[in-house]
Design an enzyme around this catalytic site. Structure first.
Site: not given
Ligand code: ZN
Length: 323
Positions: A105, A123, A200
């Site tokens: 990210h 995160e 991705r």
């Molecule tokens: Zn993630």
């Protein structure tokens, strides 16, 4: 809906979870949390979300039916008049029946410029349940971008990806720029910045029901991956507060995340703009101003700024977060 009246009486806000189908999802959210899920490929429960891709709705009290985003825009005093266009946090439960794609990210700066003003995504994960020998992809072994690319060109993913073994109760911090993947047979509670931007990198050459590969974002991934990988090992702080063992997993500029292991009555205070909380084991109650609300596994709630004192009781584990 525009509310002209300031909410002052509602002291606790429960939310209805939003379920998201994923190709790697399963049925643990029903088996483990007893949620009514729409099908057997549910990968994500967005438990407390003000993101447009899955907004949480208040389930109780005078604000019942309002979204968290509406509260954030129209009732900012609930959050201590915290500044910012977007509500900062997002709580999810992820059921990985299969491996998630290897991904990365962006940080706030990169996302702002390249993703229409989205936030970056840092995160962290609390492992709720997993099979024995379950693992995660966390970081990579390349010293430089060039080394990473040449290893990947030879399709030597096993060589370049770092894997770690996991067990229930483990906590992992994943700053933006970290290559990562949740792997199969894992149930995780994720606390993250309020963002849905994922690059991705590798999807195991897997095809969906229509025979299609999912899109990869190699160029953007290469822009944001940190070389070489640096392990994030936040310092853990643990203390007993009356009937609750409190473990602070992380406390930084993005969020604070704590585990409350409740075994008896505990008085707690709120010194934060708000607290988000998720009951992940057991059951109990929370009392505020002489009103008691029962809590069960799978309850998700927000304690607003103006609630300064509350009492929790029961036998349960809560994951709590705030900014
Ligand atoms: Zn993630």
């Amino acid at each position: 809906m525009k509310m002209n009246v300031l909410i002052e009486k509602q002291d606790l806000f429960f939310f209805r979870p939003v379920f998201q189908e994923r190709i790697w999802g399963g049925t643990q959210l029903k088996k483990n949390f007893n949620y009514e899920i729409p099908n057997d490929k549910i990968g994500e429960c967005w438990a407390i979300s003000a993101h447009e891709n899955g907004p949480s709705v208040v389930a109780n009290g005078e604000c019942k039916g309002l979204t968290l985003s509406e509260l954030w825009t129209q009732q900012r005093h609930l959050f201590g008049n915290l500044e910012g266009e977007k509500f900062p946090l997002l709580t999810k439960i992820l059921d990985a029946k299969d491996d998630l794609s290897v991904q990365v990210h962006p940080n706030d700066t990169y996302a702002q410029i390249n993703e229409n003003g989205e936030l970056g995504k840092t995160e962290c994960w609390y492992v709720l349940d997993c099979e024995e020998d379950a693992e995660l992809v966390l970081g990579h072994n390349a010293q430089s971008k060039a080394e990473f690319l040449s290893t990947v060109e030879e399709n030597k993913w096993d060589e370049v990806l770092r894997r770690v073994k996991i067990k229930p109760g483990d906590f992992f911090y994943i700053p933006s720029g970290t290559v990562h993947a949740i792997c199969k047979s894992t149930l995780i509670l994720e606390t993250q910045q309020n963002s849905d931007t994922t690059y991705r990198l590798y999807d195991y050459d897997r095809r969906d029901d229509n025979g299609n590969l999912r899109e990869l974002h190699i160029e953007k991934s290469m822009d944001v991956i940190i070389f070489p990988h640096v392990d994030a090992n936040p310092v853990r702080n643990e203390y007993q507060q009356e009937g609750t063992l409190i473990t602070e997993f992380i406390n930084n500029e993005f969020f604070s995340v704590e585990r409350w292991k409740v075994t008896a009555t505990t008085n707690l205070s709120n010194n934060n703009p708000f607290i988000l909380a998720s009951v992940v084991e057991g059951a109990g109650s929370i009392s505020i101003n002489e009103e008691t609300h029962s809590l069960i596994k799978g309850s998700h709630f927000l304690i607003p700024f103006y609630v300064k004192e509350f009492t929790i009781d029961g036998k349960m584990v809560i994951i709590a977060s705030h900014v």
